[in-house]
Design an enzyme around this catalytic site. Structure first.
Site, PDB file in Angstrom:
ATOM      1  N   HIS A  83       0.882  -1.180   0.000  1.00  0.00           N
ATOM      2  CA  HIS A  83       0.000   0.000   0.000  1.00  0.00           C
ATOM      3  C   HIS A  83       0.907   1.214   0.000  1.00  0.00           C
ATOM      4  O   HIS A  83       1.700   1.382   0.939  1.00  0.00           O
ATOM      5  CB  HIS A  83      -0.878   0.002   1.244  1.00  0.00           C
ATOM      6  N   HIS A 142      -8.189  -8.301  -0.545  1.00  0.00           N
ATOM      7  CA  HIS A 142      -7.717  -8.794   0.741  1.00  0.00           C
ATOM      8  C   HIS A 142      -8.784  -9.760   1.274  1.00  0.00           C
ATOM      9  O   HIS A 142      -9.974  -9.404   1.330  1.00  0.00           O
ATOM     10  CB  HIS A 142      -7.563  -7.657   1.746  1.00  0.00           C
ATOM     11  N   GLU A 179      -7.198 -12.571   5.961  1.00  0.00           N
ATOM     12  CA  GLU A 179      -6.132 -12.011   6.812  1.00  0.00           C
ATOM     13  C   GLU A 179      -6.636 -12.163   8.255  1.00  0.00           C
ATOM     14  O   GLU A 179      -6.114 -12.957   9.018  1.00  0.00           O
ATOM     15  CB  GLU A 179      -5.883 -10.537   6.451  1.00  0.00           C
ATOM     16  N   ASP A 222       3.430  -5.176   2.394  1.00  0.00           N
ATOM     17  CA  ASP A 222       2.159  -4.624   2.884  1.00  0.00           C
ATOM     18  C   ASP A 222       2.286  -3.126   3.200  1.00  0.00           C
ATOM     19  O   ASP A 222       1.967  -2.293   2.354  1.00  0.00           O
ATOM     20  CB  ASP A 222       1.644  -5.421   4.098  1.00  0.00           C
TER      21      ASP A 222
HETATM   22  N1  HPA Z   1      -5.215  -5.095   5.538  1.00  0.00           N
HETATM   23  C1  HPA Z   1      -6.293  -4.358   5.248  1.00  0.00           C
HETATM   24  N2  HPA Z   1      -6.201  -3.096   4.883  1.00  0.00           N
HETATM   25  C2  HPA Z   1      -5.007  -2.535   4.776  1.00  0.00           C
HETATM   26  C3  HPA Z   1      -3.865  -3.247   5.046  1.00  0.00           C
HETATM   27  C4  HPA Z   1      -3.970  -4.609   5.442  1.00  0.00           C
HETATM   28  O1  HPA Z   1      -3.010  -5.330   5.710  1.00  0.00           O
HETATM   29  N3  HPA Z   1      -2.830  -2.396   4.857  1.00  0.00           N
HETATM   30  C5  HPA Z   1      -3.338  -1.219   4.455  1.00  0.00           C
HETATM   31  N4  HPA Z   1      -4.670  -1.288   4.409  1.00  0.00           N
HETATM   32 ZN    ZN Z   2      -2.585  -5.102   2.570  1.00  0.00          ZN
END
Ligand code: HPA
Ligand code: ZN
Length: 336
Positions: free
Chosen positions: A16, A194, A197, A275
């Site tokens: 990001h 995503h 996670e 990330d």
């Molecule tokens: N997860 C979800 N949103 C995010 C992340 C992440 O690891 N990093 C930046 N925005």
């Molecule tokens: Zn991310």
């Protein structure tokens, strides 16, 4: 092995750009733009980076992004990342940006995307790093807001390869964005999301079946579902895994507990990425090395991780092959 890792040609697929904002640049931009930060010093910023979960990180991450106002700020941010990436032998990078973090504060979409794009072009010309840009929707905001953001992106479609989904995962399943992703695909964008996670394996199924994603970002919770593992293995769906992030946000208690090596040994298309490197303690090489040290990755694992990443890029097949050839030459010439 560490030297072998550092010098290995690699691709980064989960970064990001707002998460590469180092405290030094945060302070410089706050000063340049007359923005007041809730921190007195760079040390105080770094000391605030103790997270208990994804949300505790996101709160600080969105606060930091408030210093980004002008096109030049987005250029400087992206350029600083590219210089770090060059130092880590990143040959190709696919960068996420979060336009809604900025448009919600009154910064025009055009300002954000133009600054980032200009730096990426300069990076290709002078650092030899090729790149693609991926627009992420903030999943804690509404599907209508995501659709409006997609419409703002259409005039810049030549600069944006795909769309993704980030921010607070729990309670915001991929299904919420089915229509937006349908529209994005019909406009010619590839899709990623995503999933898995913090959220359950079901969110990974939804991302695959409803959003028709080409890759899963993170995806580490797939391990809880044997059928899902089989699907990911059979279709070689890339997982953009971020080891330091997962430990910082307590997805795993410590690096030794991370499932990256297990997933790789199961034949999944695992990749290593940073990330939000300014927040999680390092860039892509730091992630490779931390995983290697804790998990005892072998040389073949490390090479496979880089090969997977090149194959998982949104480059055309001939550009992918050039990078794979470069990797093969590196492996052949390396004394390790
Ligand atoms: N997860 C979800 N949103 C995010 C992340 C992440 O690891 N990093 C930046 N925005
Ligand atoms: Zn991310």
């Amino acid at each position: 092995m560490e030297t072998f890792i550092r010098n290995m040609p690699k691709a980064e697929l989960h970064i990001h750009i707002e998460g590469s904002l180092e405290p030094e640049l945060m302070f410089a931009l706050a000063h340049r733009n007359g923005v007041r930060l809730p921190f007195a010093s760079i040390d105080e910023v770094r000391n605030a980076y103790h997270f208990t979960d994804l949300q505790s990180f996101l709160d600080i991450y969105y606060a930091g992004a408030a210093v980004l106002r002008q096109e030049q700020d987005f250029y400087d941010l992206t350029w600083a990342y590219l210089e770090r990436a060059r130092g880590d032998n990143v040959r190709h990078t696919e960068i996420f940006f979060d336009p809604q973090t900025h448009t919600e504060r009154g910064v025009p979409f055009e300002t954000v995307v133009t600054g980032v794009h200009r730096a990426l072009q300069q990076g290709e010309r002078t650092l030899g790093i090729t790149s693609n840009l991926i627009l992420c929707f903030l999943r804690h905001l509404s599907a209508e807001a995501a659709m409006a953001t997609l419409e703002q992106a259409l005039p810049f479609r030549e600069w944006i390869v795909g769309v993704g989904l980030d921010s607070s995962e729990r309670g915001h399943p991929p299904a919420k964005f089915t229509n937006v992703f349908d529209r994005a695909r019909s406009e010619g964008f590839v899709t990623v999301a995503h999933a898995g996670e913090e959220g359950p394996p079901d969110y990974i199924w939804q991302a695959l079946d409803l959003l028709k994603v080409s890759r899963i970002d993170h995806g580490v919770r797939c391990e809880e579902d044997a059928q899902l593992i089989e699907r990911l293995r059979r279709q070689q769906v890339p997982l953009t895994v971020c080891p330091l992030s997962n430990v910082k946000l307590r997805v795993f208690e410590h690096m030794g507990a991370h499932n990256l090596k297990r997933l790789l040994n199961l034949g999944l298309c695992v990749t290593v990425n940073s990330d939000d490197p300014a927040y999680f303690g390092g860039y892509i090489n730091d992630n490779f090395i931390a995983a290697h040290q804790a998990l005892g990755l072998h040389r073949d694992h490390v090479i496979q991780l880089s090969r997977n990443a090149f194959r998982a890029t949104f480059l055309d097949v001939s550009a992918q092959q050039q990078l794979l050839d470069e990797l093969a030459r590196y492996v052949g010439e390396s004394p390790y």
